[in-house]
Design an enzyme around this catalytic site. Structure first.
Site, PDB file in Angstrom:
ATOM      1  CB  VAL A  23      34.323  54.720  50.845  1.00  0.00           C
ATOM      2  CG1 VAL A  23      35.485  55.417  50.148  1.00  0.00           C
ATOM      3  CG2 VAL A  23      34.108  53.325  50.261  1.00  0.00           C
ATOM      4  CG  ASP A 127      20.251  43.163  37.502  1.00  0.00           C
ATOM      5  OD1 ASP A 127      19.151  43.527  37.948  1.00  0.00           O
ATOM      6  OD2 ASP A 127      20.658  43.438  36.363  1.00  0.00           O
ATOM      7  NE  ARG A 161      -9.222  39.988  38.180  1.00  0.00           N
ATOM      8  CZ  ARG A 161      -9.499  41.267  38.366  1.00  0.00           C
ATOM      9  NH1 ARG A 161      -8.747  42.013  39.157  1.00  0.00           N
ATOM     10  NH2 ARG A 161     -10.533  41.807  37.763  1.00  0.00           N
ATOM     11  CG  MET A 168      13.996  45.805  37.199  1.00  0.00           C
ATOM     12  SD  MET A 168      14.940  47.258  37.696  1.00  0.00           S
ATOM     13  CE  MET A 168      14.150  48.506  36.673  1.00  0.00           C
ATOM     14  CG  HIS A 214      -4.963  32.980  44.600  1.00  0.00           C
ATOM     15  ND1 HIS A 214      -5.748  32.306  45.506  1.00  0.00           N
ATOM     16  CD2 HIS A 214      -3.753  33.150  45.186  1.00  0.00           C
ATOM     17  CE1 HIS A 214      -5.045  32.080  46.604  1.00  0.00           C
ATOM     18  NE2 HIS A 214      -3.836  32.571  46.438  1.00  0.00           N
TER      19      HIS A 214
HETATM   20  O1  F6P Z   1      21.261  47.117  36.484  1.00  0.00           O
HETATM   21  C1  F6P Z   1      20.122  46.920  37.194  1.00  0.00           C
HETATM   22  C2  F6P Z   1      18.874  47.148  36.402  1.00  0.00           C
HETATM   23  O2  F6P Z   1      17.902  47.594  37.313  1.00  0.00           O
HETATM   24  C3  F6P Z   1      18.361  45.951  35.618  1.00  0.00           C
HETATM   25  O3  F6P Z   1      17.705  45.013  36.413  1.00  0.00           O
HETATM   26  C4  F6P Z   1      17.447  46.624  34.630  1.00  0.00           C
HETATM   27  O4  F6P Z   1      17.251  45.821  33.506  1.00  0.00           O
HETATM   28  C5  F6P Z   1      18.202  47.870  34.302  1.00  0.00           C
HETATM   29  O5  F6P Z   1      19.024  48.146  35.413  1.00  0.00           O
HETATM   30  C6  F6P Z   1      17.350  49.076  33.994  1.00  0.00           C
HETATM   31  O6  F6P Z   1      18.194  50.117  33.667  1.00  0.00           O
HETATM   32  P1  F6P Z   1      17.740  51.626  33.500  1.00  0.00           P
HETATM   33  O7  F6P Z   1      17.408  52.164  34.848  1.00  0.00           O
HETATM   34  O8  F6P Z   1      18.937  52.301  32.915  1.00  0.00           O
HETATM   35  O9  F6P Z   1      16.550  51.609  32.603  1.00  0.00           O
END
Ligand code: F6P
Length: 318
Positions: A23, A127, A161, A168, A214
């Site tokens: 940018v 995400d 295991r 996330m 496993h």
């Molecule tokens: O927005 C991305 C993210 O990493 C999500 O996957 C996760 O639930 C959240 O942010 C965690 O947020 P923070 O870093 O504010 O705890």
């Protein structure tokens, strides 16, 4: 001379720096003045910004995080906060704002467009839940998860295991889906699909019958409690089960080449759109094939999970 500000907002994502660099440098190349806003919308409300130069974004393409820093800003959710933010830009004669972030940040950008600011959004969130596009940071996060899955697979196999790996993704199973396929997981749980614990148990038992002790199960954080699953699987299968929660390790690290390319092309495109007189758009696409689409359209849509990948994990781990 047109003045453009850029900020990063919400959860950070590797590749944000590459986008900021693109940018700033494309803006200067196109004859604009570019301002970097610190700490996302919180910094914008305070007027915390500085004029950027070609040199101020040197040596950052390979760095995770964001040199502009980021925040999740409560005040910006109020009309008074947004009016303050728009006034800060107007006072400095800045007409354009580029917002790098996820769905919440893009919605914030759209709100500012109603206050006369010309905005462009750049999708960046691990995400990968922004509709119509791949988001900056997703590829790096998935590769980090795969590295962890590879290491955990070694110890899972040595000890015989079951391992539950929590990744996330509050409302979105994209990381789990991609890591499930690329990491060769036996089962995955994602928020978009009702959990089926008996299917996981069957998988483990079928494995045991053919001498495989496993298993790797990838669980998106928003889908099911990893600790509850551990207890249930130990009870139902008798197999020793461990949990590994990967957490924020997924948000950092040097961006992959794919994220650097996407971020560089999206950052350049954001400026090109403004230079062409377009605004209230989000840059969308994959790799170097990026284009502007109306922010309003993005914010009305919901990203559909790639359920085919869910089935792929299941079939490839029979
Ligand atoms: O927005 C991305 C993210 O990493 C999500 O996957 C996760 O639930 C959240 O942010 C965690 O947020 P923070 O870093 O504010 O705890």
């Amino acid at each position: 001379m047109q003045k453009t500000a850029v900020l990063s907002s919400g959860g950070d994502a590797s590749g944000m720096n590459a986008a900021i660099r693109a940018v700033v440098r494309t803006g200067i190349f196109r004859g604009m003045e570019v301002y970097g806003v610190h700490h996302g919308f919180a910094g914008l409300i305070r007027g915390d910004m500085e004029k950027m130069s070609v040199g101020s974004v040197a040596d950052i393409i390979h760095r995770g995080g964001t040199i502009l820093q980021t925040s999740r800003c409560e005040e910006f959710h109020t009309e008074a906060g947004r009016i303050k933010a728009a006034r800060m830009l107007a006072d400095k004669g800045i007409e354009n704002l580029i917002v790098i972030g996820g769905n919440g940040s893009l919605a914030g950008a759209y709100e500012l467009s109603h206050l006369g600011i010309k905005v462009i959004g750049i999708p960046a969130t691990i995400d990968n839940d922004v509709p119509f596009t791949v988001s900056i940071g997703f590829d790096t996060a998935v590769n980090t998860v795969i590295g962890a899955v590879n290491s955990i697979r070694d110890t899972a196999s040595s000890h015989g295991r079951v391992f539950i790996i929590e990744v996330m993704g509050r409302n979105c199973g994209q990381i789990a889906l991609a890591a499930g396929v690329a990491g060769g997981a036996e089962s995955i749980l994602i928020p978009e699909v009702k959990p089926d614990i008996s299917r996981i148990v069957q998988k483990i038992e079928r494995g045991l019958k053919r001498g495989k002790r496993h298993s790797i199960i990838i669980v998106a954080e928003g889908a099911y409690s990893a600790l509850k699953l551990q207890q249930e699987l130990e009870e139902l299968t008798g197999q020793e089960t461990r949990v590994s929660i990967l957490g924020h390790i997924q948000r950092g690290g040097s961006p992959t080449a794919a994220d650097r390319i996407l971020a560089s092309c999206m950052g350049k495109k954001a400026i090109d759109l403004l230079a062409e007189g377009q605004s209230n758009q989000m840059v969308a696409g994959i790799g170097s094939r990026v284009k502007g689409i109306p922010l309003a359209q993005v914010l009305k849509a919901v990203k559909e999970p790639e359920l085919e990948m869910f089935e792929t994990v299941h079939i490839l781990s029979i």
